[in-house]
Design a protein around this motif. Structure first.
Motif, short mmCIF file in Angstrom:
data_model
loop_
_atom_site.label_atom_id
_atom_site.label_comp_id
_atom_site.label_asym_id
_atom_site.label_seq_id
_atom_site.Cartn_x
_atom_site.Cartn_y
_atom_site.Cartn_z
N LEU A 37 0.99 6.19 26.04
CA LEU A 37 0.38 5.58 25.07
C LEU A 37 0.11 4.42 24.80
N LEU A 38 1.26 3.74 24.75
CA LEU A 38 1.39 2.45 24.52
C LEU A 38 0.43 1.53 25.91
N GLU A 39 1.14 1.79 26.79
CA GLU A 39 0.46 0.93 27.67
C GLU A 39 -0.88 0.78 27.94
N MET A 40 -1.80 2.62 27.40
CA MET A 40 -3.10 2.89 27.55
C MET A 40 -3.46 1.82 26.35
N ALA A 41 -3.35 2.08 24.91
CA ALA A 41 -3.60 1.35 24.33
C ALA A 41 -3.80 0.05 24.45
N ARG A 42 -2.67 -0.94 24.74
CA ARG A 42 -2.36 -2.32 24.77
C ARG A 42 -3.54 -2.54 26.41
N ALA A 43 -4.12 -1.68 27.30
CA ALA A 43 -4.98 -2.19 28.47
C ALA A 43 -6.65 -2.13 27.29
N LEU A 44 -6.83 -1.62 26.52
CA LEU A 44 -7.99 -1.79 25.65
C LEU A 44 -8.26 -3.02 24.59
N MET A 45 -7.20 -3.25 24.63
CA MET A 45 -7.28 -4.51 23.44
C MET A 45 -8.54 -5.50 24.13
N SER A 46 -8.28 -5.50 25.62
CA SER A 46 -9.31 -6.27 25.86
C SER A 46 -10.39 -6.50 26.05
N VAL A 55 5.64 -2.34 19.28
CA VAL A 55 4.91 -2.09 19.10
C VAL A 55 3.49 -2.75 19.50
N MET A 56 3.67 -3.63 18.47
CA MET A 56 2.55 -3.97 17.74
C MET A 56 2.37 -5.97 18.44
N ARG A 116 -6.39 -18.59 12.55
CA ARG A 116 -5.75 -17.42 12.39
C ARG A 116 -6.78 -15.77 11.53
N LYS A 117 -8.09 -16.50 12.33
CA LYS A 117 -8.92 -15.37 11.99
C LYS A 117 -9.50 -14.49 13.03
N GLN A 118 -8.92 -15.06 14.18
CA GLN A 118 -8.45 -14.80 15.70
C GLN A 118 -7.73 -13.92 15.12
N GLU A 119 -6.37 -14.60 14.89
CA GLU A 119 -5.36 -12.99 15.02
C GLU A 119 -5.51 -11.93 14.41
N ASP A 120 -6.09 -12.40 13.29
CA ASP A 120 -6.86 -10.92 12.23
C ASP A 120 -7.29 -10.10 12.82
N GLY A 121 -8.56 -10.90 12.73
CA GLY A 121 -9.07 -9.81 14.36
C GLY A 121 -8.44 -8.77 15.42
N ILE A 122 -7.64 -9.79 16.45
CA ILE A 122 -6.45 -9.06 17.18
C ILE A 122 -5.91 -7.49 16.23
N GLU A 123 -5.23 -8.33 15.15
CA GLU A 123 -4.49 -6.85 14.39
C GLU A 123 -4.65 -6.02 13.57
N GLU A 124 -6.38 -5.79 13.26
CA GLU A 124 -6.85 -5.03 13.04
C GLU A 124 -7.55 -4.01 14.00
N LYS A 125 -7.64 -4.97 15.49
CA LYS A 125 -7.78 -4.56 16.55
C LYS A 125 -7.28 -3.42 16.87
N ALA A 126 -5.35 -3.99 16.81
CA ALA A 126 -4.27 -2.79 17.37
C ALA A 126 -3.91 -1.66 16.29
N VAL A 127 -4.45 -2.60 15.00
CA VAL A 127 -3.79 -1.41 14.22
C VAL A 127 -4.73 0.04 14.92
N GLU A 128 -5.97 -0.26 14.62
CA GLU A 128 -7.51 0.91 14.54
C GLU A 128 -6.76 1.08 16.43
N LEU A 129 -6.33 0.93 17.32
CA LEU A 129 -5.88 1.45 18.65
C LEU A 129 -4.81 2.35 18.63
N LEU A 130 -3.83 1.57 17.61
CA LEU A 130 -2.11 2.45 17.66
C LEU A 130 -2.68 4.19 16.83
N THR A 131 -3.43 3.31 15.56
CA THR A 131 -3.87 4.66 14.83
C THR A 131 -4.56 5.55 16.13
N ARG A 132 -5.54 5.31 17.15
CA ARG A 132 -6.18 6.73 18.20
C ARG A 132 -4.82 6.50 18.47
N PHE A 133 -4.44 6.41 18.84
CA PHE A 133 -3.39 6.90 20.38
C PHE A 133 -2.11 7.18 19.57
#
Ligand code: ADP
Ligand code: MG
Length: 303
Positions: free
Chosen positions: A187-196, A124-125, A150-167
């Motif tokens: 739900l995952l597809e919608m959450a993924r769409a919001l990553m960008s 899922v992640m 690395r810094k950017q990847e941390d940001g991505i993961e953080e955002k992913a967790v935030e969205l996954l929590t919301r969904f």
């Protein structure tokens, strides 16, 4: 049918979206997407033949129409997943003709698929990370600026967790997407769409195959997108949903836009009833009986 489901959040309807009388191709006060003369044929079949249509910014627009009307094909054309025979269309004032799908996505127009494309053998992640816009710069970052990467990847993961929590998918972040239920994949597809951070989200039948419990939360998520300033264009069969959350409805039949307007008005438009009930058609044309039932119900409701 999940017609007993209504959104918990009271939708705030957006009014005054169009200029002049509502009807096919009507101008919008502030269109985010404009299509002109977009046509797609498959052999002898004209799947899409849209003379003119505008999608209003900041609103929720439903694209409805019987099975085979050309809704998915139109989505594919608009998002660069298919090419029209002719026509032009623009997103946020920029032409999208000949722009490949990944660049359309980077410009802020994201779509989901009728048949969910969550990659089953990824977690899922990892599915979420794939949705991040910045992944296109991955190689450059990795080789030239490893620290920033690395810094950017941390940001991505953080955002992913935030969205996954919301969904409500956070507990499943390390599971394979294949292990999710159909509704969770939606739900995952919608959450993924919001990553960008899209500005326009196009959802192709987001409620299809989703059980009533999840339908509720999907509806609320769609309303959320609007309250966060995004524009939503979605294809939906359930007319009760359409009526509850859509500010504007566009009706397609046989590749063309046959009606447009606010949900209440559109449902009483003879062209819409015709498109669904197939007054001039033969039942052999594959009129979707479920659609007809839903529309009949709705017309009864309105009277
Ligand atoms: N790749 C394709 N090849 C041939 N015909 C297609 C293709 N994609 C869609 N069609 C046809 O185009 C028409 C519109 O299909 P579609 O866009 O999927 O409709 P909808 O999403 O409104 O149900 C249908 O008649 C369908 O069979
Ligand atoms: Mg479709």
């Amino acid at each position: 049918m999940s017609s007993d489901v209504t959104p918990t959040a009271k939708p705030v309807k957006t009014t005054g979206l169009h200029v002049g009388d509502a009807g096919p191709g009507v101008r919008k006060v502030d269109p985010i997407l404009i299509a002109d003369g977009v046509k797609r044929t498959f052999g002898g079949l004209t799947a899409v033949d849209v003379a003119h249509v505008e999608v209003p910014r900041g609103a929720i627009t439903a694209l409805i129409g019987p099975n085979g009307a050309g809704k998915t094909t139109f989505f594919n054309l608009l998002t660069g997943f298919d090419k029209p025979d002719e026509g032009k269309w623009e997103f946020d004032g920029r032409s999208l003709a000949h722009v490949p799908a990944y660049r359309v996505a980077r410009m802020g127009l994201i779509r989901t698929f009728q048949l969910t494309k969550a990659l089953g053998l990824l977690t899922v992640m990892d599915n979420m990370k794939l949705g991040a816009k910045s992944q296109t710069g991955e190689n450059l970052f990795r080789s030239v600026l490893p620290f920033l990467w690395r810094k950017q990847e941390d940001g991505i993961e953080e955002k992913a967790v935030e969205l996954l929590t919301r969904f409500k998918l956070e507990p499943k972040k390390d599971d394979y997407a294949a292990s999710l239920s159909g509704g969770q994949r939606k739900l995952l597809e919608m959450a993924r769409a919001l990553m960008s951070d899209p500005t326009l989200v196009m959802l192709d039948e987001p409620m299809a195959g989703v059980n009533p419990a999840l339908t509720q939360s999907l509806l609320d998520h769609i309303l959320d997108l609007k309250s966060q300033g995004m524009t939503v264009l979605f294809v939906e069969h359930d007319m009760h949903m359409v009526r509850h959350i859509a500010d504007w409805v566009i009706v397609m039949a046989e590749g063309q836009i046959v009606a447009e307007g606010d949900p209440h008005t559109v449902m009483q438009d003879p062209a819409v009833i015709d498109a669904y009930l197939g007054a001039h058609h033969d039942a052999d044309l594959g009129i979707d009986t479920e659609h007809v039932e839903v529309l009949k119900e709705l017309i009864d409701d309105e009277q």
